[in-house]
Design a protein around this motif. Structure first.
Motif, mmCIF file in Angstrom:
data_model
loop_
_atom_site.group_PDB
_atom_site.id
_atom_site.type_symbol
_atom_site.label_atom_id
_atom_site.label_comp_id
_atom_site.label_asym_id
_atom_site.label_seq_id
_atom_site.Cartn_x
_atom_site.Cartn_y
_atom_site.Cartn_z
ATOM 1 N N ASN A 1 6.267 -5.043 1.444
ATOM 2 C CA ASN A 1 4.914 -5.035 2.018
ATOM 3 C C ASN A 1 3.925 -4.612 0.933
ATOM 4 N N PRO A 2 2.622 -4.684 1.205
ATOM 5 C CA PRO A 2 1.652 -4.408 0.141
ATOM 6 C C PRO A 2 1.808 -3.040 -0.521
ATOM 7 N N ALA A 3 2.035 -1.990 0.252
ATOM 8 C CA ALA A 3 2.168 -0.668 -0.369
ATOM 9 C C ALA A 3 3.354 -0.666 -1.330
ATOM 10 N N GLU A 4 4.465 -1.261 -0.902
ATOM 11 C CA GLU A 4 5.632 -1.331 -1.789
ATOM 12 C C GLU A 4 5.364 -2.223 -2.993
ATOM 13 N N ALA A 5 4.573 -3.289 -2.770
ATOM 14 C CA ALA A 5 4.277 -4.216 -3.869
ATOM 15 C C ALA A 5 3.494 -3.509 -4.972
ATOM 16 N N LYS B 1 -8.715 2.649 7.294
ATOM 17 C CA LYS B 1 -7.579 2.375 6.397
ATOM 18 C C LYS B 1 -7.947 1.241 5.465
ATOM 19 N N LEU B 2 -7.170 1.122 4.386
ATOM 20 C CA LEU B 2 -7.354 -0.003 3.462
ATOM 21 C C LEU B 2 -6.573 -1.182 4.027
ATOM 22 N N LEU B 3 -7.176 -2.362 3.943
ATOM 23 C CA LEU B 3 -6.487 -3.568 4.412
ATOM 24 C C LEU B 3 -6.334 -4.495 3.224
ATOM 25 N N MET B 4 -5.089 -4.774 2.861
ATOM 26 C CA MET B 4 -4.925 -5.638 1.683
ATOM 27 C C MET B 4 -3.764 -6.594 1.823
ATOM 28 N N THR B 5 -3.882 -7.703 1.106
ATOM 29 C CA THR B 5 -2.768 -8.651 1.057
ATOM 30 C C THR B 5 -1.770 -8.175 0.016
ATOM 31 N N GLY B 6 -0.577 -8.742 0.088
ATOM 32 C CA GLY B 6 0.423 -8.435 -0.928
ATOM 33 C C GLY B 6 -0.083 -8.795 -2.316
ATOM 34 N N ASN B 7 -0.784 -9.920 -2.423
ATOM 35 C CA ASN B 7 -1.260 -10.326 -3.747
ATOM 36 C C ASN B 7 -2.304 -9.370 -4.309
ATOM 37 N N PHE C 1 -1.912 -9.735 5.490
ATOM 38 C CA PHE C 1 -2.607 -8.463 5.298
ATOM 39 C C PHE C 1 -1.845 -7.333 5.973
ATOM 40 N N MET C 2 -1.923 -6.168 5.369
ATOM 41 C CA MET C 2 -1.365 -4.982 6.021
ATOM 42 C C MET C 2 -2.203 -3.773 5.625
ATOM 43 N N THR C 3 -2.284 -2.804 6.521
ATOM 44 C CA THR C 3 -3.039 -1.608 6.165
ATOM 45 C C THR C 3 -2.210 -0.710 5.255
ATOM 46 N N VAL C 4 -2.942 -0.011 4.406
ATOM 47 C CA VAL C 4 -2.342 0.889 3.427
ATOM 48 C C VAL C 4 -3.195 2.153 3.447
ATOM 49 N N ARG D 1 -4.816 5.485 1.595
ATOM 50 C CA ARG D 1 -5.240 5.748 0.212
ATOM 51 C C ARG D 1 -4.164 6.475 -0.584
ATOM 52 N N GLU D 2 -3.461 7.394 0.080
ATOM 53 C CA GLU D 2 -2.442 8.179 -0.639
ATOM 54 C C GLU D 2 -1.306 7.274 -1.128
ATOM 55 N N GLU D 3 -1.167 6.111 -0.516
ATOM 56 C CA GLU D 3 -0.057 5.231 -0.900
ATOM 57 C C GLU D 3 -0.346 4.442 -2.176
ATOM 58 N N VAL D 4 -1.611 4.442 -2.602
ATOM 59 C CA VAL D 4 -1.951 3.717 -3.832
ATOM 60 C C VAL D 4 -2.579 4.680 -4.832
ATOM 61 N N ASP D 5 -1.688 5.481 -5.438
ATOM 62 C CA ASP D 5 -2.125 6.511 -6.375
ATOM 63 C C ASP D 5 -2.323 5.876 -7.754
ATOM 64 N N PHE D 6 -3.507 6.090 -8.317
ATOM 65 C CA PHE D 6 -3.807 5.490 -9.626
ATOM 66 C C PHE D 6 -3.352 6.366 -10.798
ATOM 67 N N ASN D 7 -2.802 7.516 -10.512
ATOM 68 C CA ASN D 7 -2.371 8.392 -11.614
ATOM 69 C C ASN D 7 -1.024 7.957 -12.173
ATOM 70 N N VAL D 8 -1.038 6.845 -12.842
ATOM 71 C CA VAL D 8 0.181 6.272 -13.399
ATOM 72 C C VAL D 8 0.157 6.509 -14.909
#
Ligand SMILES: Cc1ncc(C[n+]2csc(CCOP(=O)(O)OP(=O)(O)O)c2C)c(N)n1
Ligand code: SF4
Ligand SMILES: [Mg+2]
Lengths: 579, 299
Positions: A336-340, A197-203, A370-373, A375-382
């Motif tokens: 959380n990071p995914a929501e951020a 999984k991806l591990l990322m901070t809110g920032n 940190f929280m896991t995210v 990949r599907e939760e961070v879609d770059f097709n914006v």
């Protein structure tokens, strides 16, 4: 949900955060869900710091209440944290460094002695290696495979390979095998479960979301806990083509962002409450000139300099009221990071569509933990449409044209035939001032009123387009939690624990705190029986907003302002009291 | 910079328009205000450089002088008090094909905005900053400003100012501006030369202008300056010599120099900001589509 928690403590300067991150990252690479909390103080050396990595087969939304393994680099760590180690747990330490308290450890917790200093001495007399044996032993007890740990450690050294990396791998392997010989893996240890999984901070998620939304310009002045947004952006500035400017102060930062936005790029700034206070006047300017800008306020415990490395949700009133007079704004509050990541995309979309400032409320807890995210939760097709929307030379172009929605066509400097002056003074549709020679003349009195109404109308559109409140859990539950921002995480974990104890609850959370979604909130609360407001400030600022906007007062409150994030057990205890 | 402004692709669309001229709004300054001479000089300068209206942005703060953008046909940003320069810098970095001119008063630039003034200069951002220095707060009806003279009586200092004035030219020298000039609004032609050359200079150009407030400053009047100013150009001053520039900057009294104090060629902030080498930021691609590899750093 099976979980295992590892806590590491020592003095600032001991490298606790990097050891902790290696453990957390090992878990996330095993495909486990992770929440990791980094607790430190506003000093560079000395002072007690600790890091907690909580891994689970289900999704943890908070650092949790306790841990199973404590790796103590000093005696203070044992004194402070041993009481939060669950029965069956292990304290990893080196008796050459310090001795355990004579009173012993809590019942059911045993100590694993690891000669970390001796293991380090095999390679070097310098102090740089002294944690490696301890990390190895801790990893063994936590069920982390040695090869995976080694990969994480090697990656953390990056390209600066060489003997230091080999020494680290050697000493951590020695610790691992020492534990293997003398100890056993913790019974709650989890096996690998699928893709890393991806591990990322809110920032990181905030910066990533901004970049995905098309942000091309960030101006910022360093202030914990917002600084790492600038660090991430700066590290990626050249590869992503984003101009990152460390400004001389927050006054400059926000004005630079507004200038850049006016000239046709998506722009943002980020800060904490102190810097946000300095940005207040410029927010009104963005509102008045109808220039989009995104501002992140990563709150820390106030007032004044407060507790720079501790968390709070105390700036809500400030964000709601920032700026003289009235202008439309939105305030988003991811938990959380995914929501951020998504909140930043929403923030840029709303700022652009409604040509007004959008604030994103973070806090220390969300920004730095940190929280896991997935990949599907961070879609770059914006969608990132062009900002040059008004046809050049449009006859009778009016920058501040009265429209049904309050949104007027926005020209960008460089476009021929559309020149206008963006005025922070009150102006007419053309942008001409009505503040000086005309003020008070009847025609301009009504002009002012119309222009105010035009701008404020954008609040209706913002309210329709911003993410609505969400009710999680069965609608008929006897207890409804009401919460916002990062505190939502601990409430979710508390609900899970209550469910395990047979107590049914639900949670009403607010991804958008302003414009306040009064209508949906009223209907979602229509069936609520008892309501427990949970937020991290002294006066219940969100509770007051809810009451002001809907007339609804929560029956019970749980407020926290000690600088620490909520622990699920505190929420469970309060819920059991009121249920 | 003039050649970039006229020729560079600044937006995705459209032909060049007529050069900057008057707007449909007439200046609202008191009759005889020094700022009339400044706007006249700006008009002459942009005409001479043939800058098209759509490629010029005039930025200001708050004050009588800061109303200037409304009176010209270019783009304008009339912001809040003291924040001209950060807004102007943001505009430059978003689109360095634009010609950006900052305008405003002595209070705006050297009082509330002093911090930004110093930093914009040390960055050598490529913009031209024209300050209408009347040694008084005009719009707020006559209080002392950071350039008011020691002993000057104003509404806020009825017994006289007891602080030393800021010398903008000296401050600019100390802060790293690369084109430093002083003009007098009683001589718009000379001022126009200073402004035009400032716009053409690559880097931060300061043109501090003695622009008398005829309503609230009874000390620093047109006559006061007419009797004292002399031109550096005709005094044998070498504008490449920073020590000589410093000495001239400190002259005040019976003789006050106007003209170009100092000029040096150095890379601008925009030259050194690598991201801008790919063209104006506003025209660059945005977003992360197709850049999913970026996520690998989080594994
Ligand atoms: C934050 C803030 N403080 C104070 C003011 C009031 N104010 C408006 S203009 C001004 C000073 C004007 O002096 P100057 O900048 O020298 O311009 P001038 O009118 O002389 O051209 C002040 C203090 C303001 N608009 N905003
Ligand atoms: S008050 Fe002074 S500065 Fe303002 S317009 Fe009148 S003369 Fe000019
Ligand atoms: Mg003035």
């Amino acid at each position: 949900m099976t979980e295992i928690g590892v806590r590491i403590g020592g003095q600032a300067g001991d490298g606790i955060a990097s050891i902790g991150e290696s453990v957390a990252r090992s878990f996330s690479r095993m495909g486990l869900h992770v929440f990791a909390h980094n607790a430190y103080q506003s000093v560079i050396r000395g002072g007690h710091v600790w890091f907690q990595a909580r891994a689970s087969d289900g999704r943890p939304y908070s650092p949790g209440d306790s841990a199973d393994i404590l790796y103590a680099l000093d005696r203070a760590t044992v004194d402070i944290h041993a009481p939060s180690i669950r029965p069956g747990g292990t304290v990893v330490y080196d008796p050459e460094k310090f001795s355990l308290p004579e009173s012993g450890l809590p019942s059911g917790v045993r100590a694993l002695e690891v000669p970390t200093l001796a293991m380090a001495r095999k390679y070097t007399s310098q102090s740089i290696l002294q944690n490696a044996g301890g990390i190895g032993a801790t990893a063994f007890v936590a069920g982390i495979p040695l090869d995976l740990l080694h990969q994480v450690l090697s990656d953390s050294f990056g390209k600066k390979a060489g003997e230091i990396v080999d020494w680290n791998l050697g000493a951590s392997a020695a610790g691992y095998h020492h534990a293997e010989t003398h100890w056993s893996v913790h019974p709650h240890a989890l096996a690998k479960r699928g893709a890393p999984k991806l591990l990322m901070t809110g920032n990181s998620a905030i910066a990533l979301g901004a970049a995905a939304a098309g942000c091309k310009f960030l101006a910022q002045y360093p202030m914990t806990p917002a600084s790492s947004i600038m660090h991430w952006m700066a590290a990626h500035s050249h590869t992503l083509g984003i101009v990152v400017k460390q400004a001389e102060d927050e006054l400059a930062a926000v004005n630079m962002a507004i200038g850049a936005s006016y000239a046709g790029v998506r722009a943002m700034t980020a800060t904490s409450g102190g810097g946000f206070s300095l940005m207040v006047e410029a927010l009104g300017m963005a509102g008045m000139t109808e220039t989009p800008v995104v501002v992140v306020d990563s709150q820390r415990a106030g007032p004044s300099t407060g507790l720079p490395t501790k968390t709070e949700q105390g700036d809500l009133n400030l964000m709601l009221g920032a700026g003289q007079g009235e202008f439309p704004r939105a305030i988003l509050a991811p938990s959380n990071p995914a929501e951020a990541f998504h909140a930043m995309i929403d923030a840029f979309r709303l700022a652009e569509e409604f040509q007004t400032p959008v604030l994103v409320a973070s806090d220390f807890h969300l920004s730095e933990d940190f929280m896991t995210v997935d990949r599907e939760e961070v879609d770059f097709n914006v969608p990132v449409p062009s900002l040059f929307t008004v046809p050049p030379g449009e006859p009778n172009y009016l920058r501040y044209q009265y429209t049904e929605s309050g949104v007027s066509p926005r020209a960008i400097p460089g476009q021929p035939g559309l020149q206008f002056v963006a005025g922070s003074d009150e102006h007419d549709e053309r942008g001409h001032l009505v503040s000086d020679v005309h003020a008070g003349i009847p025609r301009f009195v009504s002009e002012r009123q119309r222009m105010m109404e035009k701008r404020m109308k954008k609040l209706d559109g913002l309210a329709r387009s911003a993410p609505p409140p969400v009710l999680e859990g069965p609608p008929e539950a006897p207890l409804t939690f009401v919460s916002w921002g990062s505190t939502v995480g601990a409430v979710r974990d508390a609900r899970e624990e209550l469910t395990e104890r047979g107590k049914v609850t639900n949670l009403l959370r607010f991804p958008t705190v302003y414009p306040f979604p009064a209508e949906p909130t009223r209907s979602l609360l229509a069936k609520a029986k008892r309501t427990l407001l949970v937020e991290a400030n002294y006066s219940g600022q969100f509770g007051r907003l809810l009451r002001a906007e809907t007339g609804f007062a929560c029956s019970d409150r749980l407020l926290k302002y000690d600088g620490e994030p909520f622990h699920p057990h505190e929420i469970v205890a309060r819920a059991l009291e009121v249920m | 910079m003039a050649e970039t402004a006229a020729s560079a692709r600044v937006t995705p669309v459209g032909p060049a328009l007529p050069v900057v001229g008057k707007s449909e709004i007439k200046p609202t300054w008191c009759p005889g205000c020094g700022d009339f001479g400044v706007i006249a000089a700006i008009e002459i300068a942009v005409k001479r450089l043939q800058l098209p209206s759509q490629n010029v942005v005039i930025v200001s703060g708050i004050g009588c002088s800061s109303n200037l953008p409304h009176f010209l046909s270019s783009y304008g940003f009339h912001g809040i008090h003291g924040r001209v320069l950060p807004v102007a810098e943001g505009i430059r970095w978003a689109n360095h094909g634009l010609t950006v001119i900052g305008t405003g008063g002595d209070g705006d630039g050297f009082g509330i905005g002093a911090g930004h003034f110093v930093h914009a200069m040390r960055r050598n951002v490529d913009l031209t900053y024209v300050t209408m220095d009347n040694q008084i707060y005009g719009l707020t009806t006559g209080q002392a400003s950071p350039t008011s003279s020691m002993g000057q009586k104003t509404k806020s200092t009825p017994t006289g100012v007891i602080e030393n004035p800021i010398e903008p030219v000296a401050l600019a020298l100390a802060s790293g501006a690369t084109y430093i000039a002083r003009g007098f609004s009683g001589d718009p032609k000379h001022l126009a030369d200073l402004i035009a050359n400032g716009i053409q200079h690559k880097g931060f150009s300061l043109v501090d202008v003695y622009s008398p407030c005829v309503t609230y400053n009874k000390l620093n009047t047109f006559d006061f300056f007419r009797q004292r100013v002399y031109k550096l150009e005709s005094a044998g001053h070498d504008p490449t010599d920073p020590v000589a520039a410093w000495q001239r900057a400190l002259e005040w009294g019976d003789k006050i120099p106007i003209g170009l104090f100092y000029k040096v060629d150095k890379p601008t902030y925009e030259d050194l900001e690598e991201v801008l080498s790919a063209g104006p930021l506003a025209l660059q691609a945005a977003g992360l589509r197709g850049k999913e590899k970026l996520l690998d750093e989080f594994v």
